[in-house]
Design an enzyme around this catalytic site. Structure first.
Site, PDB file in Angstrom:
ATOM      1  CB  VAL A  54      -0.915  -0.082   1.370  1.00 52.33           C
ATOM      2  CG1 VAL A  54      -1.691   1.116   1.265  1.00 52.33           C
ATOM      3  CG2 VAL A  54      -1.930  -1.169   1.025  1.00 52.33           C
TER       4      VAL A  54
ATOM      5  CE  LYS B  34     -11.440  -4.532   6.102  1.00 54.25           C
ATOM      6  NZ  LYS B  34     -11.248  -5.301   5.039  1.00 54.25           N
TER       7      LYS B  34
END
Lengths: 430, 430
Positions: B15, B207
């Site tokens: 990332v 999440k």
């Protein structure tokens, strides 16, 4: 908590009443998210006495909407009058010129006067926000302008008009003709008495022009949108679409091509593998293809008092929080000069249906015309036989240039053996 | 254009390299949308020499990531180290305490320390942004926190883990067992060598806890999330799901009930009419039900360098523009005290599969247990006959309280005629 954001609303139709109701029903929650209360202090509408199902007690009535723009007690003007010109435009321009922020649901205004409105905003420092103008309750403008701001957008494709999608869905599900479904939709309030704005694609084109400007960082260019509506979609072609693995949807498509930005609104064959094929009824959906994020899908209710009010109040909350973004995502000096390409330059696959006399040699004549224009066929369908009678012949082409297809179509229509105007529907990739 | 936003990145894995590449590839476009250039000036990573497929020339290397937090030449810290504690947490806390904004993709950190991080931000005035922590490239945090800010959310349901969805999709499409697909996914890099964080539901729970806090305007409450993974999902149950008109998906569900907020992660039967049923492979999707907007669907790539970098850089653009929002959408003093309800209080329909000895009286014993717990049946499936052998019996219940279902399950498991641990999968409405 700081002092309230004072709002003046012009236009108290379904959406205006919905905004009033939402600001009351969710007042505490909205104040917390906005960092301050949002209070409507004045309204302007032609009819004072109509029952809107909501009390207007305590609200100041203003007869001339322009007065809202000049009123020092009002922080934000919400324009819900509608129409690209007339009082809506006058009000918005007055407010912006006075440095007063505007929230509007008016797609026609933004699509047709976007460039001058952006310039006005920069001159005065006022903001204009219009989330409700595209795809109703789906926060797609915010998503494209902020959420996907790091991306280079390749295309934006969507179902933007609930009326058309409702009609096409019912035609498909119930095997009905366009006229029958339209009449029924009008009887039930799903279509306007004069439905032309919706069914001729103009409403979709307004929304597409706005999204294309934001997606591609260029001025709004409504005039460049190629627009076709759904009046000529037939039950027969919907049945052929089904057989070939497609659904027919009215799409708005903005795509970056080597030649420039293509913006077009027309009925399209959508493969069943596409998420857009499964968006039925009054729903809207948008698929953005962008680098590096890939394909992102947004779907939800595209119209109605609740979804539209949701978008209008979200804009008010942004303004209350001071969250600032140029009208089109970048300042006008940073807009790119990405020109629109004419529809003739479009390249894609086509579905072509001809009504021909069932007799020897007809297919040879038809395919000769296509060959002469360099159009190659992927498949052909002709079911059954009725010698001497009219029968449908369906031709699916490989990727072809629109201008060639159009020229071939004119020649095909002129053949003696072709009995009606040919039906041409563009096929979109999945 | 004002001076650049100077960024320090800690963590240069997939990332981190993706963020560097994106900031270079789309530099002009990002500068226009941010109103100023965004420039990485320093990086911190353990391995200086690894080939990341991108030049690091000109970047200052900092060995101790904490130094990024204190560096006056750095405006924003991007934390991509990962992990709920250790250096990631130390870096983020140091930066926030120094008043320096942070962008992070770290769902474990936000889920497990959300409350203290929000308080830290308010003390110092620093911002923390974490769009990349949930659903990768889908801007769902922005959508819920800003785009749907006027709405009262009823529920948020999503597919948040690409690895689990990939495994379940392949099990369904290729009729394979869990172990076989997991091994293949590991071999192809779609699952980690130690896949437990993904397949045991922890990643989804992180999440979900974050989204639930934003959706319901309350503190992050990861500890309250009920978590079950997909290890026990069998090819047999996927086949039964298919027969009954469902797909099995690992869902994260946050729902407002009369008793409080239910947050749960578990395999669920999703009706084919639900958009979530058709989200396959590594994609993520989220459905928010809210008033007045109705149901809104977001779908796209939930992981990978490109989508995650898209979200990280969107956060940087927001910071560059000065677009300001409290961490959870409202200041901590305005968070509501909406308590979490235990899983035992959940009410829903259940799919129950028992392996029983095929002999007279077994069904009577099983249904007697269910009756004793007040559980009523909607349907029962038992295909074929194998007298004296083990056969599957599938029972679908009407709406039942989880605590009753659990108690019944214990009794069923203890019956002599029930041969294996029963399989229980909750059924979600469309």
């Amino acid at each position: 908590m700081t002092r309230p954001l004072a709002v003046g609303i012009a236009g108290l139709g379904t959406v205006g009443a919905g905004v009033l109701r939402l600001l009351r029903d969710n007042a505490a929650l909205i104040a917390a998210r906005a960092g301050r209360p949002i209070e409507v202090v004045a309204v302007s509408a032609r009819d004072h006495s109509r029952d809107r199902g909501i009390t207007l007690h305590g609200l100041r009535w203003v007869d001339d909407p322009i007065a809202l723009a000049r009123d020092p007690a009002i922080n934000v003007v919400v324009e819900l009058i509608g129409g690209a010109n007339g009082p809506a435009r006058a009000l918005v321009e007055s407010a912006l010129d006075a440095g007063k922020p505007v929230v509007t649901a008016n797609k026609a205004l933004i699509a047709e006067h976007g460039a001058t409105l952006a310039a006005r905003c920069e001159r005065s420092g006022a903001k204009i926000r219009f989330e409700a103008a595209v795809a109703g309750g789906i926060p797609v403008i915010k998503a494209l302008r902020e959420g996907l701001a790091a991306n280079r957008v390749a295309s934006v494709t969507g179902i933007f008009n609930g009326t058309c999608n409702y009609i096409l869905s019912r035609m498909q599900q119930e095997k009905l003709d366009f006229a029958a479904v339209l009449a029924d939709a009008q009887a039930h309030g799903y279509a306007e008495a004069d439905p032309s704005f919706d069914i001729d694609g103009v409403d979709t084109a307004h929304k597409l022009a706005i999204l294309a400007a934001i997606a591609f960082g260029r001025q709004v260019d409504f005039a460049a949108v190629h627009v076709e509506g759904i009046r000529r979609v037939s039950a027969l072609d919907i049945a052929f679409a089904e057989e070939l693995g497609y659904r027919i949807k009215l799409l708005g498509i903005a795509r970056a091509t080597e030649a420039g930005i293509e913006t077009r609104v027309h009925p399209a064959m959508v493969p069943l593998a596409s998420p857009l094929a499964h968006v039925d009824g009054v729903n809207n959906a948008v698929v953005a293809e962008a680098d590096p994020v890939g394909a992102i899908v947004f779907a939800g209710r595209g119209a109605g008092a609740g979804p539209t009010a949701s978008a209008v109040v979200a804009d008010l909350i942004d303004l209350a929080r001071g969250r600032d973004t140029p009208m089109l995502g970048v300042v006008t000096a940073s807009l790119e000069n990405r020109k629109s390409v004419p529809m003739g330059a479009h390249r894609g696959a086509y579905f072509l249906r001809l009504m021909v006399v069932d007799q020897p040699g007809v297919i040879a004549d038809v395919t000769a015309v296509l060959r002469d224009h360099g159009i190659s066929l992927e498949s052909m369908l002709q079911h059954g036989r009725s010698p001497g009678e009219a029968v449908p012949v369906v031709l699916v082409t490989h990727i072809t240039r629109e201008s060639e297809m159009r020229a071939a179509l004119d020649q095909l229509a002129a053949l003696d053996s072709v009995l009606e105007a040919p039906a041409l529907i563009r096929i979109e990739p999945a």
